[in-house]
Scaffold this active site. Structure first.
Site, PDB file in Angstrom:
ATOM      1  N   ARG A   1       0.844  -1.211   0.000  1.00  6.72           N
ATOM      2  CA  ARG A   1       0.000   0.000   0.000  1.00  6.72           C
ATOM      3  C   ARG A   1       0.873   1.252   0.000  1.00  6.72           C
ATOM      4  NH1 ARG A   1      -1.730   1.935   5.973  1.00  6.72           N
ATOM      5  NH2 ARG A   1      -0.099   0.881   7.156  1.00  6.72           N
TER       6      ARG A   1
ATOM      7  N   PHE B   1     -14.313  -2.868   1.329  1.00  6.40           N
ATOM      8  CA  PHE B   1     -15.315  -1.911   0.876  1.00  6.40           C
ATOM      9  C   PHE B   1     -15.354  -1.818  -0.652  1.00  6.40           C
ATOM     10  CE2 PHE B   1     -13.819   0.177   5.000  1.00  6.40           C
ATOM     11  CZ  PHE B   1     -14.650  -0.624   5.766  1.00  6.40           C
TER      12      PHE B   1
ATOM     13  N   GLU C   1     -18.614   4.466  -0.473  1.00  2.00           N
ATOM     14  CA  GLU C   1     -17.826   3.763  -1.496  1.00  2.00           C
ATOM     15  C   GLU C   1     -18.583   3.522  -2.797  1.00  2.00           C
ATOM     16  OE1 GLU C   1     -16.151   3.018   2.528  1.00  2.00           O
ATOM     17  OE2 GLU C   1     -18.169   2.865   1.660  1.00  2.00           O
TER      18      GLU C   1
ATOM     19  N   HIS D   1      -5.341  -3.040   2.253  1.00  2.00           N
ATOM     20  CA  HIS D   1      -5.754  -3.745   3.470  1.00  2.00           C
ATOM     21  C   HIS D   1      -6.488  -5.057   3.162  1.00  2.00           C
ATOM     22  CE1 HIS D   1      -4.734   0.222   4.886  1.00  2.00           C
ATOM     23  NE2 HIS D   1      -4.822  -0.178   6.154  1.00  2.00           N
TER      24      HIS D   1
ATOM     25  N   ASP E   1      -7.754  -5.273  13.212  1.00  2.00           N
ATOM     26  CA  ASP E   1      -9.041  -4.759  12.724  1.00  2.00           C
ATOM     27  C   ASP E   1     -10.101  -5.855  12.639  1.00  2.00           C
ATOM     28  OD1 ASP E   1      -7.892  -2.315  12.568  1.00  2.00           O
ATOM     29  OD2 ASP E   1      -7.957  -2.127  10.389  1.00  2.00           O
TER      30      ASP E   1
ATOM     31  N   ARG F   1      -1.597  -4.181   3.966  1.00  2.00           N
ATOM     32  CA  ARG F   1      -1.228  -3.238   5.023  1.00  2.00           C
ATOM     33  C   ARG F   1       0.164  -3.530   5.582  1.00  2.00           C
ATOM     34  NH1 ARG F   1      -4.289  -3.039  10.922  1.00  2.00           N
ATOM     35  NH2 ARG F   1      -3.153  -1.265  11.799  1.00  2.00           N
TER      36      ARG F   1
END
Length: 313
Positions: free
Chosen positions: A8, A80, A55, A106, A114, A164
């Site tokens: 990322r 998303f 989104e 991610h 998360d 990530r």
């Protein structure tokens, strides 16, 4: 020890770097600090648009800009992009085959603490099901950078999958050459082929070293392009080694393993064993513990490769 950089991070740096050379715009869904598109925003504020936590709307905005002739990068977390906005990606972007590049960060269980709601393990499967959608999953920062430049020049929708976690750099930037739809053989071998994608490529190379110590010669392949799959290379591996192990930070259903198994069953039937998340949701935890729990380690890959070789007899 090899440098470690998150893909990322490489994505954000590449957008900023190539913004001088190419004309494109970047959209984000209020996650610019996490997706690293904020690096581009700082350098080219007039070409960056924050669409907020909406989104689906972002994807339709991207479609509208692309329909007006712009090259567009639309970024958010994989969960998303491929989950919440699936219908807009399918109908507004892919159906008219618009020039939108989806920068999905991610992905996988290495999102860590998360937890399951953010650990997208189904995105490759959903994107594979969309006609005309190209899917690229870079192994490291060098490949991520090259994939971004390729995507800028490619005409049509692209799903770029980034992670990530900071991961080892596999390639040399000065010599690396990205070829869309072409696997890269990183190590030759005769007993089994390990086909890995994304951050599992480095794990596959480590697994090959473990296998070598046990007298097993493993071919290691980086499958950076999952769609379209390099079928010629897959069938060549099947013919030359007689067994394949796929490795992915994704559900074993619908991802790289499924794509390779489909190809092999139709073209050159051999044993295909799949290493990945075994049809489960993720969970919150420290990344090393999660990788161990879900069997995404060099040792686990080596064990599966040994099983594949044994099944050849």
């Amino acid at each position: 020890m090899a440098d470690k950089i998150a893909t990322r991070e490489a994505y954000g740096n590449a957008l900023a770097e190539f913004g001088d050379k190419y004309d494109f715009v970047v959209l984000d869904a209020d996650l610019a600090a996490a997706t690293k598109t904020g690096i581009f925003k700082k350098k080219f504020p007039e070409r960056f648009f924050n669409c907020g936590i909406a989104e689906g709307n972002m994807m339709t905005v991207a479609a509208g800009l692309a329909a007006a002739g712009k090259t567009v990068f639309a970024s958010t977390f994989a969960m998303f992009a491929a989950g919440r906005a699936f219908e807009q990606v399918r109908n507004s972007i892919a159906y008219p085959h618009l020039n939108v590049k989806i920068g999905a960060t991610h992905a996988g269980i290495t999102v860590g603490e998360d937890g399951a709601t953010h650990q997208c393990l189904e995105d490759i499967a959903t994107m594979r099901s969309i006609p005309g959608m190209a899917i690229v999953n870079p192994a490291d920062a060098v490949e991520a950078r090259a994939a971004v430049e390729w995507a800028i020049n490619y005409k049509g929708p692209v799903y770029l999958r980034f992670g990530r976690l900071a991961v080892p750099v596999v390639y040399d930037r000065d010599t690396y050459n990205f070829e869309f739809g072409k696997n890269i053989t990183l190590r030759e071998g005769k007993d089994v082929t390990i086909m890995a994608t994304g951050i599992t490529v480095d794990m596959a190379l480590e697994a090959a070293k473990l296998l070598e110590a046990d007298g097993i010669s493993a071919r290691v392949t980086d499958v950076h392009t999952i769609k379209p799959l390099d079928k010629a290379d897959v069938l060549d591996a099947a013919a030359k080694t007689g067994a394949i192990v796929t490795v992915e930070e994704h559900n074993v259903i619908g991802g790289l393993g499924s794509a390779v198994a489909e190809c092999v069953s139709e073209g050159r039937p051999v044993r295909v064993l799949r290493v990945g998340v075994e049809d489960k949701f993720g969970r919150s935890g420290k990344v090393p513990a999660l990788l161990e729990m879900y069997g995404l380690t060099p040792a686990a890959i080596a064990s599966e490769a040994k099983a594949a070789v044994a099944l050849k007899a």
